[in-house]
Design an enzyme around this catalytic site. Structure first.
Site, mmCIF file in Angstrom:
data_model
loop_
_atom_site.group_PDB
_atom_site.id
_atom_site.type_symbol
_atom_site.label_atom_id
_atom_site.label_comp_id
_atom_site.label_asym_id
_atom_site.label_seq_id
_atom_site.Cartn_x
_atom_site.Cartn_y
_atom_site.Cartn_z
ATOM 1 N N PHE A 196 0.832 -1.201 0.000
ATOM 2 C CA PHE A 196 0.000 0.000 0.000
ATOM 3 C C PHE A 196 0.866 1.250 0.000
ATOM 4 O O PHE A 196 1.855 1.330 0.746
ATOM 5 C CB PHE A 196 -0.846 0.079 1.276
ATOM 6 C CG PHE A 196 -1.781 -1.058 1.513
ATOM 7 C CD1 PHE A 196 -1.342 -2.211 2.163
ATOM 8 C CD2 PHE A 196 -3.112 -0.970 1.140
ATOM 9 C CE1 PHE A 196 -2.224 -3.260 2.409
ATOM 10 C CE2 PHE A 196 -3.994 -2.009 1.397
ATOM 11 C CZ PHE A 196 -3.550 -3.158 2.032
ATOM 12 N N ASP A 197 0.458 2.239 -0.769
ATOM 13 C CA ASP A 197 0.980 3.587 -0.583
ATOM 14 C C ASP A 197 0.302 4.118 0.691
ATOM 15 O O ASP A 197 -0.712 3.575 1.135
ATOM 16 C CB ASP A 197 0.603 4.428 -1.816
ATOM 17 C CG ASP A 197 0.963 5.905 -1.655
ATOM 18 O OD1 ASP A 197 0.234 6.739 -2.216
ATOM 19 O OD2 ASP A 197 1.961 6.215 -0.972
#
Lengths: 362, 258
Positions: free
Chosen positions: A204-205
């Site tokens: 995930f960013d």
């Protein structure tokens, strides 16, 4: 403040009677099958992942027929070829990894309904569906639930199936889902190397994916220096949640089931945070926010602005979520399966410059 | 005692080819104040309009089309019997494409259905539906809908479609098969998109093979399903409220499976 309310805790009593009867009939149906096919979990307790037909299978050639020759020719072509299995699509490795987690969970908890539930959510016509079902059979995927809406929007069905995550190639549908509070991302085709078959890896960013875009707004409007000062000042104030926070939470819940059985070292789910923030300055706020939510992430990687591509290439996630197309493209070019989350201020910018917004379609 | 009155406002359909659909007047009209000449619109009103729209589009495609819906209004309620003229005048007032009015008692309404060669019986009454079904008339229960669609949406509940034919086929199963074949033929008059009729398949208990099998079985009967929903035990009512069919058919076993 209640978060992640995708699954109801109490449904109306009268609905329960009918639903319980249907559930009992389904259990009986699957128990009677001679093939030992695992029955799908009770949706209320499952982590429901809805995938579109074009993310599950490679339908690029068929899509071209639809665009060049129209709907009737497209359906006719699909029907003509319905006994030819489709090739795997961009979400296929992700789905296989989910299935592996399920078989591990079933061994440890044979009576639990806390599993991944994979649903095919397509607005294809049901006649095309025959080829889709045949293809699912060919790869022996555990997908027992589907919606083939014959052209109608899937959004209402996503809610009706209590979807935790929706993956599609159609950015409009994905945007609509996010606006309705459903975690969703647009997937892009890439040539990828073989990924792990024993461990689901999800990357995930941070900003505008797990967290809101509040800090990103500061960067875009006031620059990096203001951003660093701001994050230092508000280090102990948790960020607001972003569209994928609840999905991370759902993954964490399943991970803890493995930890409870002493399988932490051998856990078939691993999560990664890949952020442009720097560990020295703006990173602390992120870690403190996760802690305040009671969420764990296995590896937090602070790039301090360095390109994400090479790092993702090492991680080899089954899916990587980011809100900025610039990063998606970069990751894609290096063979990482990326999924764009169309949320927040990042949609108005490209490579740091404000994009002219086209007039909204009527 | 059964009596039938023709609606002279409406062109009578071809008895050999038309699909006769009987709807109870109690479902179509809502009793308003006694002084009113005209009834209010009932639960089945949007359905009738949808049937009418299919007919209009069929005739647009082919002005000589004989495969049309032939709507019959059946009154079983003794109170409404006395209001026969009001039923007829209300029908005319709304311009409903009803070709015949049947009046009978509760005891012999099924006889009335059979006499009129009814292929589908629709009612809001939970007793009438299984009664008709047991005598071999394909029947379905009508319910109030929140946002009924303009497109006629017919749902087949597919868990029964694949049942092996053990022994002689019940009369209502036969009725279901012939109705679905006619519906399939009607559907083929229109293209994939912009059809005034949508055929929907749903399976509640079985997995993807149940639904896939039902899709193929229906196709072999000339019914090309438009939409398919495989629930495999997922709760039904949230899905139904999105799909919004006008009525559900369980392949000849409607009302009895409860």
């Amino acid at each position: 403040k209640k978060m992640c309310e995708v699954k109801p805790n109490n449904s109306a009593p009268t609905e329960d009677i009918g639903a319980e009867r249907d559930w009992a009939a389904t259990k009986a149906f699957f128990d009677s099958l001679k093939t030992n096919k695992p029955r799908p979990p009770k949706p209320q307790y499952a982590v429901t992942i809805a995938v579109s037909s074009r993310t599950l299978f490679d339908m690029v050639a068929e899509r071209k027929i639809y665009e060049d020759e129209g709907l009737e020719q497209y359906v006719a072509y699909q029907v003509e070829h319905e006994n030819d299995p489709l090739m795997p699509g961009v979400a296929f490795p992700f789905v296989k990894a989910l299935m592996n987690v399920n078989s591990r969970l079933r061994k440890l908890y044979p009576d639990s309904e806390e599993l991944f539930d994979i649903v095919l959510m397509t607005n294809n016509h049901a006649q095309v569906g025959v080829r889709l079902i045949n293809s699912i059979n060919h790869y022996d995927l555990t997908i027992e639930r589907f919606c083939m809406t014959g052209g109608k929007s899937p959004i209402g069905y996503l809610k009706a199936y209590m979807t935790n995550l929706y993956l599609s190639k159609d950015s409009e549908k994905v945007t609509e889902a996010i606006e309705e509070g459903i975690a969703a991302a647009t997937m892009f085709m890439t040539q990828t190397e073989t990924l792990s078959e024993t461990q689901l890896r999800v990357a995930f960013d941070g900003d505008a994916v797990l967290f809101s875009d509040e800090s990103e707004i500061i960067v875009k409007q006031h620059g990096l220096d203001t951003f660093f000062e701001h994050e230092k000042e508000f280090e102990n104030k948790p960020l607001a949640q972003g569209p994928l926070k609840c999905f991370l939470e759902a993954l964490g819940k399943l991970q803890r089931k493995f930890y409870a059985k002493n399988e932490r070292m051998n856990c078939p789910i691993r999560t990664y945070l890949v952020t442009a923030r720097s560990a020295a300055s703006s990173g602390a706020r992120v870690l403190k926010t996760l802690r305040s939510w009671g969420l764990e992430i296995d590896e937090a990687l602070f790039l301090a602005g360095a390109p994400k591509g090479p790092l993702l290439q090492k991680i080899k996630p089954h899916i990587y979520f980011d809100d900025q197309m610039f990063h998606i493209q970069g990751a894609n070019e290096m063979g990482t399966i990326s999924a764009h989350v169309p949320y927040g201020i990042g949609q108005k910018y490209h490579k740091g410059k404000l994009i002219e917004q086209p007039a909204k379609k009527e | 005692m059964v009596s039938t009155i023709q609606n002279t406002d409406v062109k009578q359909k071809d008895a050999d080819r038309a699909v006769v659909v009987a709807v109870t007047s109690r479902a179509v009209f809502e009793s308003g104040a006694d002084g009113d000449d005209v009834y209010g619109m009932g639960v089945a009103f949007p359905l009738l309009q949808a049937l009418q729209r299919v007919n209009e589009r069929l005739l647009e495609e082919n002005p000589a089309e004989s495969l049309l819906f032939d709507v019959v209004l059946i009154t079983t309620d003794s109170q409404q019997q006395q209001q026969s003229s009001r039923i007829i005048s209300s029908t005319r007032h709304y311009g409903l494409e009803v070709s015949r009015f049947c009046f009978s008692s509760e005891e012999d309404f099924v006889e009335s259905l059979q006499k009129n060669n009814v292929q589908l019986f629709l009612s809001t009454d939970r007793n009438e539906v299984p009664q008709a079904s047991q005598k071999g008339v394909l029947s379905a229960l009508l319910d109030r809908q929140e946002a009924p669609s303009e497109q006629l949406r017919v749902m087949f509940c597919g868990d029964a479609v694949n049942r092996p034919d053990a022994g002689p086929m019940p009369a209502s199963r036969q009725a279901a098969q012939s109705f679905s074949a006619q519906l399939g033929e009607m559907r083929q008059r229109f293209g994939m998109s912009d059809s005034p009729l949508s055929i929907v398949l749903m399976t509640s208990h079985g997995g993807r093979e149940s639904c896939g099998g039902a899709l193929r079985t229906l196709r072999s009967r000339g019914v090309n399903v438009d939409e398919a929903y495989c629930l495999a035990g997922a709760p039904l009512s949230p899905i139904l409220s999105v799909v919004r069919p006008h009525f559900l058919l369980s392949d000849g076993f409607s009302g009895l499976e409860d």
